[in-house]
Enzyme design. Structure first.
Site, short mmCIF file in Angstrom:
data_model
loop_
_atom_site.label_atom_id
_atom_site.label_comp_id
_atom_site.label_asym_id
_atom_site.label_seq_id
_atom_site.Cartn_x
_atom_site.Cartn_y
_atom_site.Cartn_z
N VAL A 239 -10.59 3.16 -3.81
CA VAL A 239 -10.18 2.60 -5.11
C VAL A 239 -11.12 1.45 -5.42
O VAL A 239 -11.31 0.54 -4.59
CB VAL A 239 -8.71 2.12 -5.08
N HIS B 7 -7.01 -5.42 2.63
CA HIS B 7 -5.86 -4.87 3.35
C HIS B 7 -5.35 -5.92 4.34
O HIS B 7 -6.14 -6.51 5.10
CB HIS B 7 -6.28 -3.64 4.16
N HIS C 128 -10.16 -5.22 -3.18
CA HIS C 128 -8.87 -5.48 -2.55
C HIS C 128 -9.05 -5.70 -1.05
O HIS C 128 -9.99 -5.18 -0.46
CB HIS C 128 -7.88 -4.34 -2.81
N ASP D 93 0.86 -1.19 0.00
CA ASP D 93 0.00 0.00 0.00
C ASP D 93 0.90 1.24 0.00
O ASP D 93 1.85 1.34 0.76
CB ASP D 93 -0.89 -0.01 1.25
P1 5GP Z 1 -9.65 1.56 0.04
O1 5GP Z 1 -9.97 2.82 0.77
O2 5GP Z 1 -10.20 1.64 -1.37
O3 5GP Z 1 -10.00 0.32 0.77
O4 5GP Z 1 -8.08 1.50 -0.02
C1 5GP Z 1 -7.31 1.97 -1.05
C2 5GP Z 1 -5.89 1.82 -0.57
O5 5GP Z 1 -5.05 2.01 -1.68
C3 5GP Z 1 -5.48 2.85 0.49
O6 5GP Z 1 -4.98 2.18 1.62
C4 5GP Z 1 -4.41 3.69 -0.21
O7 5GP Z 1 -3.37 4.05 0.66
C5 5GP Z 1 -3.94 2.78 -1.32
N1 5GP Z 1 -3.52 3.44 -2.55
C6 5GP Z 1 -4.09 4.51 -3.14
N2 5GP Z 1 -3.47 4.78 -4.31
C7 5GP Z 1 -2.51 3.85 -4.45
C8 5GP Z 1 -1.53 3.61 -5.47
O8 5GP Z 1 -1.42 4.30 -6.48
N3 5GP Z 1 -0.70 2.55 -5.28
C9 5GP Z 1 -0.76 1.75 -4.17
N4 5GP Z 1 0.10 0.75 -4.09
N5 5GP Z 1 -1.67 1.96 -3.20
C10 5GP Z 1 -2.53 2.99 -3.33
#
Ligand code: 5GP
Length: 141
Positions: free
Chosen positions: A98, A104, A102, A33
């Site tokens: 995103v 975490h 996915h 992440d």
């Molecule tokens: P969500 O809120 O959708 O569950 O988590 C998205 C995760 O993706 C967040 O923890 C954020 O830090 C991570 N993230 C956002 N943009 C990117 C990126 O461009 N590359 C990577 N590796 N992680 C990202």
């Protein structure tokens, strides 16, 4: 809402954007992440497109959670963690930012709180070093 294949993780899966990958098999990928909530914060994705858990084909869950378990074990060893948290968000109201499914996987340490979700960007060299630690733990089994 339907799946939009211009999301950041779809681009990473297609190799159009870089990521610190730690694991890949036929059905899943794992990478670091970018804004970790703690050292070793890893994301596990199915390659099959879905926005989140709500529209996913349950046929992928076996492979997805097999990889989640692999990564949970590996990060616990790699960072000598006391525990591991597994989190997954669905739609903006839940914290999802995103829109490719996915999971975490985050090492936890007694008494150490998680940093904010989607907070500060980590230095590439730190992500690279952490990815190496996880890959080494995965290789050891
Ligand atoms: P969500 O809120 O959708 O569950 O988590 C998205 C995760 O993706 C967040 O923890 C954020 O830090 C991570 N993230 C956002 N943009 C990117 C990126 O461009 N590359 C990577 N590796 N992680 C990202």
């Amino acid at each position: 809402m339907s799946y939009d294949d211009t999301n950041i993780f779809a681009k990473i899966l297609r190799g159009e954007l870089p990521a610190h990958r730690v694991y890949e098999d036929e059905a899943t990928v794992a990478f670091m992440d970018l804004m970790p909530q703690g050292p070793g914060h890893t994301l596990v994705l199915p390659k099959a497109p879905s926005r989140n858990l709500l529209d996913a084909d349950p046929a992928i869950f076996g492979a997805l959670f097999a990889t989640v378990q692999k990564l949970a074990r590996a990060v616990k060893v790699a960072f000598n963690a006391d525990g591991v948290v597994v989190m997954q968000f669905n739609e903006p109201a839940s914290g999802q930012t995103v829109y490719h499914l996915h999971v975490h996987v985050i090492p936890r340490f007694e008494g150490v709180p998680l940093k904010p979700h989607s907070g500060e960007m980590e230095k590439p060299e730190v992500l690279a070093a952490n990815a190496e630690k996880i890959k080494a733990a995965l290789a050891r089994g």
